[in-house]
Design a protein around this motif. Structure first.
Motif, PDB file in Angstrom:
ATOM      1  N   ARG A  56      14.213   1.529  -8.860  1.00 36.37           N
ATOM      2  CA  ARG A  56      14.916   1.921  -7.338  1.00 36.37           C
ATOM      3  C   ARG A  56      14.167   2.611  -6.048  1.00 36.37           C
ATOM      4  O   ARG A  56      14.399   2.350  -5.287  1.00 36.37           O
ATOM      5  N   SER A  57      13.274   3.473  -6.878  1.00 34.21           N
ATOM      6  CA  SER A  57      12.094   3.737  -5.565  1.00 34.21           C
ATOM      7  C   SER A  57      11.288   3.199  -5.518  1.00 34.21           C
ATOM      8  O   SER A  57      10.015   3.531  -5.032  1.00 34.21           O
ATOM      9  N   HIS A  58      10.715   2.322  -6.573  1.00 32.86           N
ATOM     10  CA  HIS A  58       9.046   1.782  -6.316  1.00 32.86           C
ATOM     11  C   HIS A  58       9.585  -0.116  -6.041  1.00 32.86           C
ATOM     12  O   HIS A  58      10.066  -0.667  -6.800  1.00 32.86           O
ATOM     13  N   LYS A  59       9.571  -0.753  -4.809  1.00 33.55           N
ATOM     14  CA  LYS A  59       9.527  -2.404  -4.889  1.00 33.55           C
ATOM     15  C   LYS A  59       8.595  -3.016  -4.327  1.00 33.55           C
ATOM     16  O   LYS A  59       7.884  -2.194  -4.138  1.00 33.55           O
ATOM     17  N   ARG A  60       8.200  -3.868  -4.924  1.00 37.36           N
ATOM     18  CA  ARG A  60       7.163  -4.408  -4.178  1.00 37.36           C
ATOM     19  C   ARG A  60       7.975  -4.860  -2.910  1.00 37.36           C
ATOM     20  O   ARG A  60       9.013  -5.503  -2.481  1.00 37.36           O
ATOM     21  N   ARG A  61       6.901  -5.210  -1.571  1.00 32.80           N
ATOM     22  CA  ARG A  61       7.036  -5.835   0.139  1.00 32.80           C
ATOM     23  C   ARG A  61       5.957  -5.840  -0.462  1.00 32.80           C
ATOM     24  O   ARG A  61       4.614  -6.062   0.050  1.00 32.80           O
ATOM     25  N   SER A  62       6.333  -7.372   1.464  1.00 34.12           N
ATOM     26  CA  SER A  62       4.733  -7.679   1.840  1.00 34.12           C
ATOM     27  C   SER A  62       5.154  -7.298   3.268  1.00 34.12           C
ATOM     28  O   SER A  62       6.137  -6.663   4.323  1.00 34.12           O
ATOM     29  N   ILE A  63       4.505  -6.673   3.463  1.00 28.10           N
ATOM     30  CA  ILE A  63       3.468  -6.359   4.906  1.00 28.10           C
ATOM     31  C   ILE A  63       2.821  -6.756   5.687  1.00 28.10           C
ATOM     32  O   ILE A  63       1.716  -7.512   5.371  1.00 28.10           O
ATOM     33  N   GLN A  64       2.470  -7.015   7.098  1.00 26.19           N
ATOM     34  CA  GLN A  64       1.007  -6.847   7.736  1.00 26.19           C
ATOM     35  C   GLN A  64       0.762  -6.052   7.436  1.00 26.19           C
ATOM     36  O   GLN A  64       0.173  -4.863   7.335  1.00 26.19           O
ATOM     37  N   LYS A  65      -1.703  -6.683   7.883  1.00 24.82           N
ATOM     38  CA  LYS A  65      -1.962  -5.862   7.444  1.00 24.82           C
ATOM     39  C   LYS A  65      -2.729  -4.887   6.545  1.00 24.82           C
ATOM     40  O   LYS A  65      -3.042  -4.279   6.285  1.00 24.82           O
ATOM     41  N   SER A  66      -2.002  -6.199   5.429  1.00 24.53           N
ATOM     42  CA  SER A  66      -2.638  -6.044   4.192  1.00 24.53           C
ATOM     43  C   SER A  66      -3.666  -6.666   3.813  1.00 24.53           C
ATOM     44  O   SER A  66      -3.741  -8.609   3.667  1.00 24.53           O
ATOM     45  N   ARG A  67      -4.611  -6.428   2.577  1.00 26.86           N
ATOM     46  CA  ARG A  67      -4.938  -7.470   1.850  1.00 26.86           C
ATOM     47  C   ARG A  67      -4.865  -8.116   1.259  1.00 26.86           C
ATOM     48  O   ARG A  67      -5.131  -9.595   0.793  1.00 26.86           O
ATOM     49  N   PHE A  68      -3.107  -7.536   0.437  1.00 22.39           N
ATOM     50  CA  PHE A  68      -2.865  -8.543  -0.188  1.00 22.39           C
ATOM     51  C   PHE A  68      -1.176  -9.169  -0.028  1.00 22.39           C
ATOM     52  O   PHE A  68      -1.055  -8.738   0.946  1.00 22.39           O
ATOM     53  N   GLN A  69      -1.160  -9.915  -1.023  1.00 27.82           N
ATOM     54  CA  GLN A  69       0.123 -10.908  -0.655  1.00 27.82           C
ATOM     55  C   GLN A  69       1.207  -9.313  -0.183  1.00 27.82           C
ATOM     56  O   GLN A  69       2.015  -9.615   0.237  1.00 27.82           O
TER      57      GLN A  69
END
Length: 247
Positions: A56-69
């Motif tokens: 619940r407190s850990h989620k995968r997200r896509s954000i700008q300015k990251s080396r990874f997807q």
């Protein structure tokens, strides 16, 4: 090992140098490999490879300015419960590395050249440690040094358990974790007896980090460490340079 190896076949050496200095993605875009000006290799491993208890407190997200997807978003920083167990594959032997947690706050934060107080509590092996300050890195990311070590080979097992950060200083908006960056510490040199170098594997030893990253402490260190295979005792000398030279 990249997704598009054919892309690099016709690239000039000069362009390859620029690409590797910025980092190229390997292994399903979960590892970023860098090569420094002296040929030393560094790598960052994506936080999407970490394990954790609280979905619940850990989620995968896509954000700008990251080396990874994708990065890992943790909403409850007082209860991180994030287990990091990874193996490096590209590190250079006989180089001192720092293992850095790379993260940023979910809420906007004013960028400064001053360290940020976070009071990260974590376990390295059986020892409970605190990293009190984070420093600003690239693209608004913060970095916390967890440990220092020097590998015998490019493959090193690294395991740490993240427990908590200080909410009064970090806020309640959570953090984005990009990954663990194994970064060469170029102001440190390691001298080792050559007859021993090829007979050992793993890590020469864990070195305590400087509490103030802006302060370069000068020490001469002579010590011994015993490999797990119990083949031979390793003797090495660690020399740290100050801005004015070696003591």
């Amino acid at each position: 090992m990249s997704k598009t190896p054919e892309f690099y076949y016709n690239v000039s050496k000069k362009d390859l140098y620029v690409m590797f200095s910025k980092g190229i993605l390997l292994q399903d875009a979960k590892v970023c490999l860098y090569i420094g000006s002296n040929g030393e290799r560094s790598e960052m491993i994506s936080a999407t490879t970490f394990s954790y208890e609280n979905n619940r407190s850990h989620k995968r997200r896509s954000i700008q300015k990251s080396r990874f997807q994708r990065v890992l978003r943790i909403t409850d920083i007082t209860n991180l419960k994030t287990h990091i167990k990874i193996k490096t594959q590209f590190l250079s032997p006989n180089v001192i590395y720092g293992a850095y947690l790379i993260f940023k706050f979910c809420e906007p934060r004013k960028i400064s050249n001053k360290p940020v107080y976070v009071n990260l509590k974590y376990k390295l092996g059986s020892e409970t440690l605190h990293a009190y300050f984070a420093t600003w890195g690239d693209d608004d990311w913060l970095m916390i040094e967890l440990s220092r070590f020097s590998p015998y080979t490019k493959d090193v097992d690294f395991e740490v358990l993240l427990e908590s950060m200080s909410r009064p200083y970090c806020g309640s908006g959570g953090i984005y974790v990009e990954g663990i960056h194994f970064r060469a510490i170029t102001n440190t040199t390691l001298k080792m007896r050559p007859e021993v170098h090829e007979k050992v594997t793993g890590v020469k030893g864990i070195l305590k980090s400087d509490s103030d990253p802006a302060l370069q402490v000068s020490v001469d260190y002579d010590g011994t460490t015993q490999p797990e295979c119990d083949e031979k005792v390793i003797y090495f000398e660690l020399i740290v340079y100050t801005r004015t030279g070696k003591l």
